[in-house]
Design an enzyme around this catalytic site. Structure first.
Site, short mmCIF file in Angstrom:
data_model
loop_
_atom_site.label_atom_id
_atom_site.label_comp_id
_atom_site.label_asym_id
_atom_site.label_seq_id
_atom_site.Cartn_x
_atom_site.Cartn_y
_atom_site.Cartn_z
CB THR A 49 -0.91 0.11 1.22
OG1 THR A 49 -0.11 0.23 2.39
CG2 THR A 49 -1.38 -1.32 1.61
CB CYS A 50 0.00 5.03 -0.29
SG CYS A 50 -1.07 5.03 0.88
CG ASN A 51 0.56 4.90 4.75
OD1 ASN A 51 1.34 5.72 4.61
ND2 ASN A 51 -0.60 5.01 5.03
CB SER A 107 -3.38 2.62 9.99
OG SER A 107 -4.02 1.22 9.32
CD GLN A 114 -8.61 3.98 1.98
OE1 GLN A 114 -8.22 5.00 2.34
NE2 GLN A 114 -8.34 3.67 0.78
CD GLN A 118 -5.19 -0.52 1.51
OE1 GLN A 118 -4.53 -0.43 2.58
NE2 GLN A 118 -5.03 0.82 0.71
N GLY A 187 -6.35 8.72 -11.29
CA GLY A 187 -6.90 7.50 -10.73
C GLY A 187 -8.28 7.25 -10.71
CB ALA A 188 -10.52 5.20 -11.33
CD GLU A 190 -11.13 1.12 -0.64
OE1 GLU A 190 -11.50 0.94 0.49
OE2 GLU A 190 -10.04 0.05 -0.83
#
Length: 419
Positions: A49-51, A107, A114, A118, A187-188, A190
């Site tokens: 993920t981004c994190n 998180s 979210q 994921q 982007g499209a 979540e």
């Protein structure tokens, strides 16, 4: 079988390191195949993920060496640099970490929902190509149940927000009249869908959604009541965007310094707010050098995480208690796996013993032996042969003064009432 988790996240690694270690949707299948075929993992799942980037493995030992070497080769990060950012958890610690991640306790935004979706997607991807097995299948199903229990039984999700929500809040600090701004979403997925929803709640009237697949952009645009364009159309529309939010799975930047500079000239230096929520980043870092541009990445949101964090912090103790209990429960199942080979061998030995004695008895019957006597002899021989080895071990344990073996035998054969 051992469980091993190895990874890095927003707390241990900079965005520059995280984007190198990220796995895109185009590479994840091959990466999983490599992990299970050449890196020593019998089972594997990759969460990216981004994190965070995390590798969950089921393997014959808890040695991280081969997995770490594999990640180093894949990411292009040398092992000394990777060691500064990496964490690894074996067995029980790995199970607890999975439960905490899925529950939102690890998180950037405490309690954000979210991450559970994921993790589910990561597991489905791995299981769909046969990269998971008995251990990871059980681990992730248990993980999802624990996360559900935490969210049901605690206030960890009360007023929980996403990175998307925090990003829109940051934009509100820069633009006092957010509703009057033109917003370009790139982007499209979540995250962009959540951003669009929050923008609508703030009465933003003009939203443009750009995506590589125009069909996905149109689907989301229809739901959000806005406009859809392709990535190729961005240069001609960029000058109109007061706010740009981007979150794609691209391995290369979508927006370069030149494109932003050209748009600023057409805007006559009117400021532009850019929020890059992607890892790897969608916007070239050099864009931050331009005047009249406010460029933020996902790491910059740490300073604007919402004021409701305190409510969720009070719920973490209860959540941790749930997780600790469930870890014990899962590890009990893991330990039960150790007995499976022994049980199998024990049953096979008994079956071989029975078969040998049965064949002897049948021959005696074929030779005209008395059925009652043959059966009595069969039962007597079977009992004696079954009892021989345990009896020898118990006698030797008595000679050696090994009380633990005798105690175990009493429990194993239900002898606690006999003296």
């Amino acid at each position: 079988m051992h469980i091993l988790t190895l990874g890095l996240n927003h707390q241990t690694a900079s965005i520059e390191v995280r984007e190198k270690a990220a796995f895109g949707p185009d590479s994840i299948h091959q990466a999983l195949a490599d992990l299970t075929q050449s890196a020593g993992a019998a089972e594997a799942t990759i969460l990216s993920t981004c994190n965070r980037t995390e590798i969950y493995c089921g393997q014959e030992n808890d040695d991280k060496t081969r997995i770490l070497a594999w990640l180093s080769e894949y990411s292009g990060l040398n092992q000394s640099d990777l060691n500064k950012s990496i964490y690894h958890y074996p067995n029980e610690a790995a199970v607890k970490h999975a439960f905490r991640v899925a529950s939102g306790l690890d998180s950037l935004v405490l309690g954000e929902p979210q991450i559970l979706g994921q993790m589910k997607n990561a597991f489905l991807t791995a299981s769909s190509i046969g990269a998971t097995g008995k251990v990871l299948n059980r681990l992730f199903q248990h993980t999802f149940n624990v996360a559900k229990q935490v969210r049901t039984d605690t206030a960890i999700g009360v007023n929980a927000v996403s990175v998307a929500y925090s990003g829109v809040n940051l934009a509100k600090r820069i633009f006092t009249r957010l509703s009057e701004q033109t917003v370009l979403l790139i982007g499209a997925g979540e995250t962009i869908e959540l951003v669009a929803r929050h923008l609508q709640q703030n009465q933003v009237k003009h939203i443009i959604i750009a995506n590589r697949s125009i069909d996905k952009a149109q689907t989301l645009a229809k739901e959000a009541g806005c406009e859809a364009i392709t990535l190729a159309q961005i240069p001609e529309r960029l000058q109109h965007a007061d706010i740009v939010v981007t979150s794609t799975a691209s391995t290369l930047p979508i927006l370069g310094k030149g494109a932003i500079e050209a748009a600023l000239k057409k805007r006559k230096r009117s400021p532009m707010f850019i929020l890059d929520l992607a890892v790897p980043r969608d916007v070239e870092p050099e864009v931050s050098q331009l005047k009249d541009v406010y460029l933020y990445t996902v790491d910059d949101l740490k300073s604007v995480i919402d004021e409701n964090r305190e409510v969720r912090l009070r719920a973490t103790e209860q959540a941790e208690n749930i997780i600790d209990f469930q870890v014990v429960k899962f590890m009990r199942w893991m330990r039960s796996l150790e007995s499976v080979p022994a049980i199998k061998a024990f049953r096979e030995g008994l079956n071989d013993l029975k078969q040998a004695e049965l064949e002897r008895a049948l021959k005696k019957l074929e030779n005209g032996g008395d059925a009652e006597k043959v059966l009595e002899q069969f039962a007597r021989d079977l009992t004696n042969k079954f009892a021989h080895q345990p009896s020898q071990v118990l006698k030797q344990a008595d000679i050696d003064g090994n009380a633990s073996v005798i105690s175990a035998a009493r429990k194993l054969f239900n002898l606690h009432l006999l003296h």
